[in-house]
Each structure stands twice: as structure tokens, then as C-alpha cells.
Motif scaffolding. Structure first.
Motif, mmCIF file in Angstrom:
data_model
loop_
_atom_site.group_PDB
_atom_site.id
_atom_site.type_symbol
_atom_site.label_atom_id
_atom_site.label_comp_id
_atom_site.label_asym_id
_atom_site.label_seq_id
_atom_site.Cartn_x
_atom_site.Cartn_y
_atom_site.Cartn_z
ATOM 1 N N UNK B 55 0.933 -0.899 -0.151
ATOM 2 C CA UNK B 55 -0.534 -0.300 0.115
ATOM 3 C C UNK B 55 0.816 1.209 -0.321
ATOM 4 N N UNK B 56 0.681 2.041 -0.784
ATOM 5 C CA UNK B 56 1.132 3.146 -0.577
ATOM 6 C C UNK B 56 1.057 4.382 0.926
ATOM 7 N N UNK B 57 2.359 4.788 0.929
ATOM 8 C CA UNK B 57 2.364 5.196 2.294
ATOM 9 C C UNK B 57 1.447 6.514 3.031
ATOM 10 N N UNK B 58 0.884 6.194 3.907
ATOM 11 C CA UNK B 58 -0.526 7.564 4.743
ATOM 12 C C UNK B 58 0.233 7.633 6.151
ATOM 13 N N UNK B 59 -0.382 9.269 6.028
ATOM 14 C CA UNK B 59 0.633 9.558 7.693
ATOM 15 C C UNK B 59 -0.462 9.260 8.678
ATOM 16 N N UNK B 60 -0.238 8.767 9.700
ATOM 17 C CA UNK B 60 -0.838 8.753 10.113
ATOM 18 C C UNK B 60 -0.662 9.288 11.694
ATOM 19 N N UNK B 61 -1.370 9.049 12.408
ATOM 20 C CA UNK B 61 -1.626 10.497 13.734
ATOM 21 C C UNK B 61 -0.583 9.346 14.643
ATOM 22 N N UNK B 62 0.198 10.278 15.014
ATOM 23 C CA UNK B 62 0.652 8.691 16.217
ATOM 24 C C UNK B 62 0.503 8.606 18.075
ATOM 25 N N UNK B 63 -0.846 9.599 17.994
ATOM 26 C CA UNK B 63 -1.560 9.296 19.290
ATOM 27 C C UNK B 63 -1.896 8.253 18.992
ATOM 28 N N UNK B 64 -3.371 7.836 17.779
ATOM 29 C CA UNK B 64 -3.674 6.860 17.685
ATOM 30 C C UNK B 64 -3.364 5.265 17.112
ATOM 31 N N UNK B 65 -1.706 4.770 17.913
ATOM 32 C CA UNK B 65 -1.962 3.872 17.061
ATOM 33 C C UNK B 65 -1.715 3.113 18.902
ATOM 34 N N UNK B 66 -1.741 1.131 17.782
ATOM 35 C CA UNK B 66 -2.652 -0.161 18.578
ATOM 36 C C UNK B 66 -1.202 0.027 19.318
ATOM 37 N N UNK B 67 -2.129 -0.696 20.796
ATOM 38 C CA UNK B 67 -0.931 -1.269 22.202
ATOM 39 C C UNK B 67 -0.069 -1.377 21.275
ATOM 40 N N UNK B 68 1.207 -1.532 22.416
ATOM 41 C CA UNK B 68 2.496 -1.995 22.067
ATOM 42 C C UNK B 68 2.117 -3.285 22.017
#
Lengths: 213, 321
Positions: B55-68
Motif C-alpha cells: 500500500x502507498x504510505x499513509x500519514x498516521x496520527x501517532x497519538x492513535x497507535x495500536x497498543x504496544x
């Protein structure tokens, strides 16, 4: 009905079975088997346990061998009436099975190798392989490190309560701390040490020790 | 729309797939949700067809990353393939189960402990997902340490539990799914179960040590053996012969180890025996004994075992091609 347990009180596997029977309150009769004279390799005994190992049990018509299979059977049979050594949910039981397997494969293999070299072979007039003992001791230390981490998160191996998984270790750790002189492996690890003190203070285990002495 | 972009080396075809979506400009949220579903569906199709996609790169909001402790890995970290039990086989059995995740070491052939677990899952008709993890080269990830504190795999994870120890895992699966698939696998009453446990213990303590040593030395060892290795081969072969003599008598009294039915006790013997019979010349230890030979032919002919053997012979596509 009294369960007949065939095996010497001095051997680890019969001790494991007796500890369990005492915990769940099942009456038993211990019928000694003389390993020194090779009684366990004679045809009459092989009918009972085809691999020539102890213990074997006889409960009326029901016969069984392999100590960990025996303790599973009696723990399940008396789960309602006695202490719950197997857990009350499927997930708890799986945890018990998991640590029973660890005891049988990771822990017991090392302890048995050490006992063979330090106690059994000398008694038969054969030399001890010191390098092998050292090797096994180091491997055992690593396994006990994992136990220490585990026991820092819960008082017993499978969780909050004493189970077959803890019980299964009693004979092996007793050997380590007494005849084998490797008690430091236990004492040096805080959580393993307090766990050992707790489980070896149980009434059922104390009764097994009385039978031994 | 599908656009064929290039053919490389006469064996690789690069295509672009353009998905079209009707959107209501007044309801962008709903549109984005449908777009996401469409992309997910496309990626499922690619996976089913073993087509590697990116998939082409997408900007991701770091505050909504999945659980570690998420169990999802980037695709270039490990090989991953999925086997779904055909849904038509389990029609009417009940609600669809989330696939059990099985974590195992990479490479071929499959480790004995992994094939033991997979055979049990197939016998019980439980869908699973095999995730291979290289514990040596991957740094110790927290989610794997949680699953396997001994630092060895395999391990499983389903919605209720993480568990390691292949025989413990088999017991758990057989008990949890007692009412589906092979119902006799772990016994239908306490006496049957006790007999199965007894022979499972025998497999673990008396059978497995010599046979796994033999397999290691004969099938996976160096061609030229040292004197010490020759001695070890002799020792372990003698031990295995003693055990198989006992099995020969036992299997003269009953068709399977624990009794009348195929159970976990027999299943547990499959992986290492398969190695010995197909990858070494010691298979005759089994085939030349009348009852053991009959038993081996029976249990290794089961559909579940054939499926697992089939999985070993067709490796998954390598990543990144």
C-alpha cells in the motif's frame, strides 16, 4: 477403597503420587518395591508397569502408571471435595498443564541427570561425570531464573493457588536441597525460595517426609 | 480496472489494480469507512491468491497507535501464512471461531512440536493461523515474551489465553473443543482420559527422548559422524527398540495405545516417527514390527496428518518478491 501404590518411598515419582493422594484425602497403601534387588525389572512387576518403572497404582480393577497421569486422575476425581489442584476454569487448567509440562521436560530432565550422576551411579560403583553435572546445573539455573520471574508475578506457578504444577516439583527440589547439595540454586532466587518454603510446608508434603524418615 | 505494468524475467507480472468507489460528498465519514472496507476486502483477496501487495504510505496520527502488545507484525519481519479450515465442513457446528494463533519457528521441515499442535487443531476442526517467528534473529518482543517466558516456541494465543508446551496446548484444544471434531481424542470419561494421560506421559518421557536424538543425529546431523555420535546413535537406537518392544505387546492387546480409539496419545507420536521413517533408514524399527507397523500405517494415514505433511512440502511464498 484403598489405593495400592507400588514403589519405594525413597523414589521421587512415588513421592509425587503420595503427596497428591494426601492433598485430596484418598487413603492408600504403600507397597514397597525393592529397586536395589531389581524387583522392578522382574516379570511380575513388568505386568504392572511394562517399562519397569515406579510407581504403579491399583484402585480396585483400575490400574494406572506414570506419576503425572496418576495425579491428574485423582486431582480431577476429587476436584469438588478437596483442594482444587487443577483449577476451576479451562484456562486455569491449561496453565496447570503448561507448568506441569515445564516441570516434566525443562526441570525434571536436568534434576534427573544430576541425581543419576551424583547419587545412583556411585551407588552402583560407577564414576560421576562431573562435567555433565556442571552442564546440567548451569541449565537448571537458567530454568530457575525463568521460574523466579514467573513467581514474581504470582505466588504459585499456575496462578494464585497451589496446584499440581507446584506439587510436581516437591520431590525433585527436595533432592536438590538435600542429597545433591545444590540448595543454593533455590536459596539464591528470592521468589523461588519463598515459593519452595511455602509449598514444602504443606501438611500433605510433611506427611510424605514423615513416611520417608 | 487492472493495468498490466510489466513482465519481469518471464515469470513475474506487475499489475496495478484501480478500485472505484461511489461516494456521497455530503457523508465523507461513511465514504471513508466504505473505502476502508473495500481496501480490506482487496487485501484479503490478495492474501488468498498469494499475491504480495503493498500500500502507498499513509500519514498516521501517532497519538492513535495500536497498543504496544499488539500481535501484528510488519510483513518484512517474518513469514506468515494462513490455513482456514473450509467453512462448509463445519456447517451447522456453531458460531465461527476466531482462528487460534500458533507461533512456531520458521523454516522447513516444520518442528515436531508445531506439527503436533496443528494435527490436534485439524482433528478438532479448529481454524488456526500459523505465524512463524525466528526467535534467534528477532529481538525479544514483549508480546512474545509474554507468551513464551521460557524463550522457546511454539506457543498459541486465542481469545482467552496464551499458552506454551505442545502437549499442554493439545490438551487445552482437545478439552475446549470437546464437542466438535474427533470427540474421542481426549477421552469421553475419566478412565479413558487417565489411560490417554498415561500413554502421553510415556511418549514424553520414554519414547520422545531417544527418537528425537536419533532423528537429530541421523536426519539433521553431518554426514560423517564422530565416534561419540556413533555411540549415541547406538545407545538411542537400543533405548527406542526397548520401548517399541513394549509398544508391540501393548498394540497386540488394543488397536491404539490408550484403547479402542485414536487419541492424543497416538497423535503425539506422529511428528518424530514421520521424520524417522521418511528421512532416515531406521523406519524398519516400526515397519518390521507387526503391531507397531499396523498402528503406524493407520495413524499416519489419517487425513489430519496428511494435511500437516502436505503443509510441510509446500512452503509459503517468500516475502518481498
Amino acid at each position: 477403597m484403598v489405593v495400592k501404590v507400588y514403589g519405594p518411598i525413597t523414589a521421587a515419582c512415588p513421592q509425587r503420587v503420595l503427596a497428591c493422594l494426601l492433598e485430596v484425602g484418598v487413603d492408600f497403601e504403600l507397597i514397597p518395591v525393592d529397586l536395589e534387588s531389581g524387583e522392578h525389572k522382574r516379570p511380575e512387576f513388568l505386568l504392572r508397569q511394562p517399562f519397569g518403572q515406579v510407581p504403579a497404582i491399583e484402585d480396585g480393577d483400575f490400574k494406572l502408571f506414570e506419576s503425572r497421569a496418576i495425579i491428574r486422575y485423582y486431582a480431577a476425581k476429587h476436584a469438588e471435595s478437596g483442594p482444587n489442584l487443577l483449577g476451576s476454569t479451562l484456562e486455569e487448567q491449561a496453565q496447570v498443564d503448561q507448568w506441569l509440562e515445564v516441570e516434566a521436560h525443562n526441570f525434571n530432565e536436568m534434576v534427573y541427570a544430576i541425581v543419576l550422576q551424583l547419587l545412583i551411579l556411585p551407588r552402583m560403583g560407577q564414576p560421576t561425570d562431573k562435567a555433565l553435572v556442571q552442564n546440567c546445573t548451569e541449565k537448571l539455573a537458567k530454568v530457575l531464573d525463568v521460574y523466579d520471574r514467573r513467581l514474581s508475578t504470582s505466588p504459585f506457578l499456575a496462578g494464585e493457588w497451589f496446584s499440581l504444577a507446584d506439587l510436581s516439583h516437591l520431590p525433585g527440589i527436595r533432592y536438590l536441597t538435600e542429597e545433591a547439595g545444590l540448595g543454593n540454586l533455590i536459596r539464591e532466587r528470592n521468589h523461588v525460595n519463598s515459593w519452595w518454603i511455602t509449598i514444602s510446608s504443606r501438611l500433605a508434603w510433611k506427611k510424605v517426609m514423615q513416611l520417608l524418615n | 480496472m487492472i493495468v498490466v505494468r510489466d513482465v519481469e524475467d518471464l515469470k513475474r507480472c506487475k499489475i496495478s489494480v484501480w478500485l472505484s468507489l461511489r461516494m456521497n460528498l455530503q457523508e465523507m465519514g461513511e465514504t471513508w469507512a466504505r473505502g476502508a472496507l473495500l481496501v480490506e476486502e482487496a487485501s484479503k483477496i490478495f492474501k488468498d491468491l498469494n499475491i504480495e501487495y503493498c500500500m502507498l504510505p499513509v500519514d498516521v496520527n501517532v497519538r492513535n497507535m495500536p497498543d504496544s502488545i499488539s500481535s501484528r507484525f510488519p510483513s518484512n519481519w517474518l513469514l506468515r501464512y494462513t490455513l482456514h479450515i473450509a467453512e462448509e465442513d463445519s456447517a451447522g457446528v456453531g458460531p465461527m471461531t476466531t482462528p487460534v494463533k500458533v507461533y512456531g519457528p520458521p523454516g522447513q521441515p516444520m518442528a515436531a512440536s508445531v506439527s503436533r499442535i496443528l494435527t490436534c487443531l485439524i482433528e478438532k476442526e479448529v481454524p488456526f493461523e500459523l505465524i512463524t517467528v525466528n526467535m534467534k534473529t528477532e529481538p525479544k518482543k514483549p508480546q512474545l515474551l509474554r507468551i513464551q517466558s521460557i524463550g522457546q516456541i511454539p506457543a498459541i494465543e486465542d481469545e482467552s489465553i496464551s499458552l506454551f508446551g505442545s502437549r499442554a496446548i493439545c490438551r487445552y484444544i482437545a478439552e475446549k473443543y470437546a464437542d466438535q471434531g474427533n470427540k474421542a481424542l481426549y477421552g469421553t470419561n475419566p478412565l479413558e482420559r487417565a489411560s490417554i494421560d498415561q500413554w502421553l506421559e510415556v511418549e514424553g518421557h520414554s519414547f520422545n527422548p531417544p527418537i528425537s536424538e536419533l532423528v537429530l543425529l541421523l536426519a539433521f546431523g553431518a554426514r560423517k559422524k564422530s565416534k561419540q555420535e556413533e555411540a549415541q546413535i547406538k545407545q538411542n537406537e537400543a533405548k527406542l527398540n526397548k520401548v517399541l518392544d513394549i509398544y508391540e505387546r501393548r498394540l497386540g492387546d488394543s488397536p491404539y495405545l490408550a484403547g479402542e480409539d485414536f487419541t492424543l496419545a497416538d497423535l503425539s507420536h506422529l511428528p518424530n516417527t514421520q521424520f524417522l521413517v521418511t528421512a532416515t533408514d531406521r523406519g524398519k524399527l516400526f515397519t518390521l514390527r507387526k503391531n507397531v507397523g499396523r498402528w503406524w500405517a493407520d495413524i499416519s494415514g489419517r487425513d489430519s496428518w496428511k494435511k500437516v505433511v502436505g503443509m510441510q512440502n509446500s512452503p509459503p511464498p517468500p516475502p518481498g518478491t
